[in-house]
Design a protein around this motif. Structure first.
Motif, mmCIF file in Angstrom:
data_model
loop_
_atom_site.group_PDB
_atom_site.id
_atom_site.type_symbol
_atom_site.label_atom_id
_atom_site.label_comp_id
_atom_site.label_asym_id
_atom_site.label_seq_id
_atom_site.Cartn_x
_atom_site.Cartn_y
_atom_site.Cartn_z
ATOM 1 N N ARG A 24 -3.180 6.933 6.227
ATOM 2 C CA ARG A 24 -2.108 7.249 5.291
ATOM 3 C C ARG A 24 -1.459 5.979 4.755
ATOM 4 N NH1 ARG A 24 -0.461 11.243 9.292
ATOM 5 N NH2 ARG A 24 1.374 9.939 9.652
ATOM 6 N N THR A 25 -1.304 4.970 5.583
ATOM 7 C CA THR A 25 -0.734 3.699 5.132
ATOM 8 C C THR A 25 -1.598 3.102 4.015
ATOM 9 O OG1 THR A 25 0.335 3.266 7.239
ATOM 10 C CG2 THR A 25 -0.114 1.347 5.837
ATOM 11 N N ARG A 26 -2.910 3.145 4.173
ATOM 12 C CA ARG A 26 -3.808 2.637 3.128
ATOM 13 C C ARG A 26 -3.656 3.447 1.849
ATOM 14 N NH1 ARG A 26 -8.194 4.250 0.930
ATOM 15 N NH2 ARG A 26 -8.653 5.831 2.487
ATOM 16 N N LEU A 27 -3.564 4.760 1.974
ATOM 17 C CA LEU A 27 -3.410 5.629 0.802
ATOM 18 C C LEU A 27 -2.069 5.384 0.107
ATOM 19 C CD1 LEU A 27 -4.830 8.903 2.398
ATOM 20 C CD2 LEU A 27 -6.014 7.396 0.774
ATOM 21 N N ARG A 32 1.352 2.709 -4.161
ATOM 22 C CA ARG A 32 2.330 1.654 -4.455
ATOM 23 C C ARG A 32 1.762 0.617 -5.421
ATOM 24 N NH1 ARG A 32 7.037 0.486 -2.677
ATOM 25 N NH2 ARG A 32 6.980 1.630 -0.727
ATOM 26 N N GLN A 33 0.503 0.255 -5.278
ATOM 27 C CA GLN A 33 -0.090 -0.822 -6.065
ATOM 28 C C GLN A 33 -0.633 -0.383 -7.422
ATOM 29 O OE1 GLN A 33 -2.996 -2.437 -3.356
ATOM 30 N NE2 GLN A 33 -1.431 -3.041 -1.883
ATOM 31 N N ASN A 125 8.258 5.171 -1.437
ATOM 32 C CA ASN A 125 9.367 5.160 -0.479
ATOM 33 C C ASN A 125 9.457 6.490 0.258
ATOM 34 O OD1 ASN A 125 9.958 2.543 -1.200
ATOM 35 N ND2 ASN A 125 11.672 3.097 -2.529
ATOM 36 N N LEU A 126 9.268 7.582 -0.458
ATOM 37 C CA LEU A 126 9.256 8.897 0.188
ATOM 38 C C LEU A 126 8.083 9.001 1.153
ATOM 39 C CD1 LEU A 126 10.281 11.858 0.433
ATOM 40 C CD2 LEU A 126 8.692 12.402 -1.441
ATOM 41 N N LEU A 127 6.897 8.650 0.688
ATOM 42 C CA LEU A 127 5.688 8.777 1.510
ATOM 43 C C LEU A 127 5.795 7.981 2.806
ATOM 44 C CD1 LEU A 127 3.041 8.467 -1.341
ATOM 45 C CD2 LEU A 127 3.630 10.553 -0.064
ATOM 46 N N GLU A 128 6.361 6.779 2.730
ATOM 47 C CA GLU A 128 6.484 5.937 3.917
ATOM 48 C C GLU A 128 7.466 6.509 4.936
ATOM 49 O OE1 GLU A 128 7.445 2.211 2.058
ATOM 50 O OE2 GLU A 128 5.326 1.617 2.007
ATOM 51 N N ALA A 129 8.386 7.324 4.489
ATOM 52 C CA ALA A 129 9.412 7.876 5.382
ATOM 53 C C ALA A 129 8.995 9.191 6.044
ATOM 54 C CB ALA A 129 10.714 8.078 4.606
ATOM 55 N N LEU A 130 7.899 9.778 5.606
ATOM 56 C CA LEU A 130 7.504 11.082 6.141
ATOM 57 C C LEU A 130 6.963 10.971 7.562
ATOM 58 C CD1 LEU A 130 5.737 12.793 3.091
ATOM 59 C CD2 LEU A 130 8.145 12.868 3.774
ATOM 60 N N SER A 156 -5.740 12.845 -2.341
ATOM 61 C CA SER A 156 -6.177 13.235 -3.682
ATOM 62 C C SER A 156 -5.572 12.336 -4.761
ATOM 63 C CB SER A 156 -5.790 14.699 -3.930
ATOM 64 O OG SER A 156 -6.026 15.062 -5.255
ATOM 65 N N TYR A 157 -4.281 12.053 -4.644
ATOM 66 C CA TYR A 157 -3.634 11.240 -5.683
ATOM 67 C C TYR A 157 -3.944 9.746 -5.542
ATOM 68 C CZ TYR A 157 -1.548 15.169 -7.948
ATOM 69 O OH TYR A 157 -1.376 16.333 -8.653
ATOM 70 N N SER A 158 -4.248 9.299 -4.350
ATOM 71 C CA SER A 158 -4.762 7.938 -4.196
ATOM 72 C C SER A 158 -6.073 7.829 -4.977
ATOM 73 C CB SER A 158 -4.991 7.626 -2.718
ATOM 74 O OG SER A 158 -5.808 6.494 -2.561
ATOM 75 N N TRP A 159 -6.962 8.787 -4.742
ATOM 76 C CA TRP A 159 -8.241 8.827 -5.462
ATOM 77 C C TRP A 159 -7.991 8.927 -6.970
ATOM 78 C CZ3 TRP A 159 -9.991 12.538 -8.816
ATOM 79 C CH2 TRP A 159 -11.297 12.395 -9.261
#
Length: 177
Positions: A24-27, A32-33, A125-130, A156-159
């Motif tokens: 998840r951190t990679r995704l 973020r990038q 920021n939201l994703l990192e806090a989940l 899916s959205y990373s892809w």
């Protein structure tokens, strides 16, 4: 290049079986990038280049950039709905119709890139806090009648972002821009 490769330059999305905290951190880092990578990809393109489709009958580079904002705004909303409601039914939207609206044709891509930066900052920021439990939250897509967990949606959205970034980069390479 064949049409399938033009449409899916990094392959079709395959839902992973699971997503560890490390995955998840990679995704999240992909999310973020993405705005910076898109900004770099389009920074020296002129209007003619921005209006060039990435494949026959495909969207132009400008439409792809605007689509990323539209799609990812919907994604952030889906995450928030799943986090605040029990298994909500989300609202689908007609991507092609949105890409044909006047805000897409009348707005410079730098406006959408600015919005993409802000949107992805909030989203990351939201994703990192989940928590692990929150990543198990779900929503229902009414068209497919499928239930999606948030960790699947993150993948899916990373892809999705990398998929469209590759459309831009591949077109630039094929045209020698």
């Amino acid at each position: 290049m064949d049409l399938e490769t033009l449409k899916y330059p990094i392959g079709r999305f395959v839902t992973p079986q699971s997503a560890s905290a490390q995955q998840r951190t990679r995704l999240i880092n992909d999310i973020r990038q993405l705005p910076t990578l898109v900004e770099i990809a389009v920074q020296n393109l002129d209007e003619h280049q921005l209006q060039t489709p990435y494949r026959p009958d495909g969207w132009t580079i400008a439409q792809v950039v605007h689509h990323l904002v539209d799609s990812h705004m919907n994604a952030l909303t889906r995450f928030k709905l799943a986090l605040t409601e029990y298994n909500p039914v989300i609202k689908p939207y007609d991507e092609a119709a949105w890409a044909a609206l006047p805000d897409v044709s009348n707005t410079p891509v730098n406006v959408s890139i600015t919005l993409l930066h802000a949107l992805h900052t909030r989203w990351s920021n939201l994703l990192e806090a989940l928590t692990d439990e929150q990543y198990e939250r779900t929503f229902v897509h009414p068209e497919s009648k499928q239930t999606f967990k948030l960790w699947q949606t993150l993948a899916s959205y990373s892809w999705h972002g990398l998929h469209h970034l590759t459309h831009i980069v591949n077109l630039k390479e094929s045209k020698g821009w």
